[in-house]
Design an enzyme around this catalytic site. Sequence first.
Site, PDB file in Angstrom:
ATOM      1  N   THR A 189      -1.336   3.555   2.639  1.00 53.21           N
ATOM      2  CA  THR A 189      -0.844   4.782   2.053  1.00 53.21           C
ATOM      3  C   THR A 189      -1.228   5.829   3.068  1.00 53.21           C
ATOM      4  O   THR A 189      -1.802   5.504   4.091  1.00 53.21           O
ATOM      5  CB  THR A 189      -1.533   4.931   0.675  1.00 53.21           C
ATOM      6  OG1 THR A 189      -1.070   3.875  -0.157  1.00 53.21           O
ATOM      7  CG2 THR A 189      -1.260   6.233  -0.026  1.00 53.21           C
ATOM      8  N   THR A 228       3.035   7.123  -0.121  1.00 55.17           N
ATOM      9  CA  THR A 228       2.910   5.692   0.160  1.00 55.17           C
ATOM     10  C   THR A 228       4.246   4.967   0.182  1.00 55.17           C
ATOM     11  O   THR A 228       5.217   5.388  -0.469  1.00 55.17           O
ATOM     12  CB  THR A 228       2.000   5.027  -0.905  1.00 55.17           C
ATOM     13  OG1 THR A 228       1.783   3.672  -0.552  1.00 55.17           O
ATOM     14  CG2 THR A 228       2.602   5.094  -2.296  1.00 55.17           C
ATOM     15  N   ASN A 252       3.501   1.672  -0.310  1.00 53.39           N
ATOM     16  CA  ASN A 252       2.684   0.575  -0.823  1.00 53.39           C
ATOM     17  C   ASN A 252       2.160  -0.235   0.348  1.00 53.39           C
ATOM     18  O   ASN A 252       1.254   0.217   1.037  1.00 53.39           O
ATOM     19  CB  ASN A 252       3.414  -0.263  -1.860  1.00 53.39           C
ATOM     20  CG  ASN A 252       2.419  -1.103  -2.672  1.00 53.39           C
ATOM     21  OD1 ASN A 252       1.228  -0.783  -2.694  1.00 53.39           O
ATOM     22  ND2 ASN A 252       2.865  -2.140  -3.324  1.00 53.39           N
ATOM     23  N   SER A 300      -3.199   4.505  -7.592  1.00 53.03           N
ATOM     24  CA  SER A 300      -4.601   4.905  -7.425  1.00 53.03           C
ATOM     25  C   SER A 300      -4.718   6.169  -6.581  1.00 53.03           C
ATOM     26  O   SER A 300      -5.832   6.597  -6.272  1.00 53.03           O
ATOM     27  CB  SER A 300      -5.390   3.807  -6.716  1.00 53.03           C
ATOM     28  OG  SER A 300      -5.487   2.691  -7.535  1.00 53.03           O
ATOM     29  N   GLY A 360      -5.665   3.674   0.697  1.00 53.11           N
ATOM     30  CA  GLY A 360      -6.624   2.590   0.436  1.00 53.11           C
ATOM     31  C   GLY A 360      -6.395   1.842  -0.863  1.00 53.11           C
ATOM     32  O   GLY A 360      -7.300   1.133  -1.312  1.00 53.11           O
ATOM     33  N   GLY A 361      -5.219   1.974  -1.507  1.00 49.37           N
ATOM     34  CA  GLY A 361      -4.964   1.222  -2.739  1.00 49.37           C
ATOM     35  C   GLY A 361      -6.068   1.476  -3.756  1.00 49.37           C
ATOM     36  O   GLY A 361      -6.470   2.627  -3.983  1.00 49.37           O
TER      37      GLY A 361
HETATM   38  N1  GLY Z   1       0.515   1.824  -3.677  1.00 50.12           N
HETATM   39  C1  GLY Z   1      -0.771   2.391  -3.676  1.00 50.12           C
HETATM   40  C2  GLY Z   1      -1.015   3.322  -4.812  1.00 50.12           C
HETATM   41  O1  GLY Z   1      -0.075   3.881  -5.336  1.00 50.12           O
HETATM   42  O2  GLY Z   1      -2.120   3.506  -5.220  1.00 50.12           O
END
Ligand code: GLY
Length: 573
Positions: free
Chosen positions: A385, A403, A405, A457, A477-478
């Site tokens: 992201t 992002t 993803n 996130s 960082g997800g």
């Molecule tokens: N794809 C990462 C997020 O949206 O948290």
Amino acid sequence: MRKISILCICIIATTFIFGQSSFSFVGPDKEVNPYSYIVIKRGEFKQAAVSSAHPLASMVGAAIMKRGGNAFDAAIATQLVLAVVYPQAGNIGGGGFLLARKVNGELIGIDYREAAPEKANRDMYLDKNGNPQMNLSLAGHLASGIPGTVAGLFATMPYAKLAFEQLIQPAIDIAAKGYVLTEKEAANLNGVRESITKNSTQPSAFVRSIKWKVGDTLVQKDLAATLTRIQKEGARGFYDGKTAELIVAEMQRGNGIIGLNDLKNYTAKLRNPLSFNYRGHEIISFAPPSSGGILIAQMMKMVEKYPMSKYGFQSTKSVQLMIEAERRAYADRAEFMGDPDFFKVPVKTLMSDAYLSQRMSDYNPEKASVSSSIKAGIIKESEETTHLSIVDPAGNLVSVTTTLNNSFGNRTVVGGAGFILNNEMDDFSVKPGVPNMYGAIGGEANSIQPGKRMLSSMTPTLVLKDKKPYIVIGTPGGTTIPTSVYQALINVIDFNMSVGDAIDKPKFHHQWLPDEVAIEPDFDSNTKEQLIKMGYKITPRGSIGKTEGIRILPNKRRETAADKRGDDSVAGF
Ligand code: GLY
């Protein structure tokens, strides 16, 4: 100012004619030179500052503010340049969240998260035996949600001062005339060569017959044409007309389901930001469909009653406490969080003192808790992201996380349009209640429904101190995003660090399941040994996050930092 020069590339083209207006500050021998630039990790600026994942993007943001633009103008221009120079996460084919505080105190939250297409359904990634087919939600046409970024940029325009035509010009220039690749960028493109070739139906600028190397120029003619359509036609230049037709034609060639109606009907949404207090600071962050704001509120409130600064930075005591807060907050995530337009998220309860103190009632400072005895679940997320933080001369604050993803999204370039689509559908619970390929569980709150936005996130965050602007921060960082923001803020507030030191310090991450603590390579070895003795499973891993932060010092100077972990770079004046 401390400069780290990782790149200084000769000017290789001087004859190009870049745009000619006062906004033609991009080109060889100009203020922003795509053929010769350096990474600057930290700076202290008097008036305006930008920190982002790429030097060219930060420089364009600063140049826009020098020409009278505010932080919103800079955020638009910076995101558009990232869509060109940072194709692994910068995007027009993905989505994001913008959080801002205007100098008059008004808070703004713009949600331009991708949405499930109208032909999507709860079980679309299950085979006939009901097993998840992760290859379909992760790569290729079916993995893409309806892109939100361009709608988000236009939803930001009412707060900006300059014309959109001017704000997009630098991105068009860089796409049309090219920019030189850093070593990391060349390696990244080489790394996805095979999967982009496999998942795309037409040739693209990202793949050529020989491998990329540092100093090569990446020219993106199709992307420049798409950006020019957006410049001329506004959001309709993306969601309607030729670009929309190119997206739908790409979908049809690859068995995707995004249709013209999906694109026409997509809108960005305003969301009320979430606020909470932590040791006299007001922390403001993003509401669902991101889980980020609730998670940092939960984690910070859970540790607030303990004397963290007395415990000491990354002492066994402070880390163990922070891990236990992380475990409990993440356990709530899947059960209670999803798109608030489809699922009632109990935001107030989850952030309330009473609930949080009850959550910590079984906390034992002597030993590790066990995740199997703590209810609720968690879903997985990719860690690619990107984030940008901006402060302008007037004191407007903008924090944006966007992002695709995965790194380079679904690895599918829209034929003739030159941009990569997201694979954000994988952020939904592909099969609610059943562990996915990473052993993580998602809940009904985040099941797939047409038009619904997948749980995120992303945690763009602002901090006020004594009611005055203090910090702008965020990171990719997800699922590690909220823990990175939480730890960086605690490093500043409890451990008295500069924003740069707070960002660069080693991170650790616990997300309830799997029941383990991931640590960065430079994490303190003594603390690690002590944690193991207390019953924690420690998993060494690579870097966590690429955080960008700005802190406004008492003398009003903007202390600005870009994470040491990438080519991230600051700019300002
Ligand atoms: N794809 C990462 C997020 O949206 O948290």
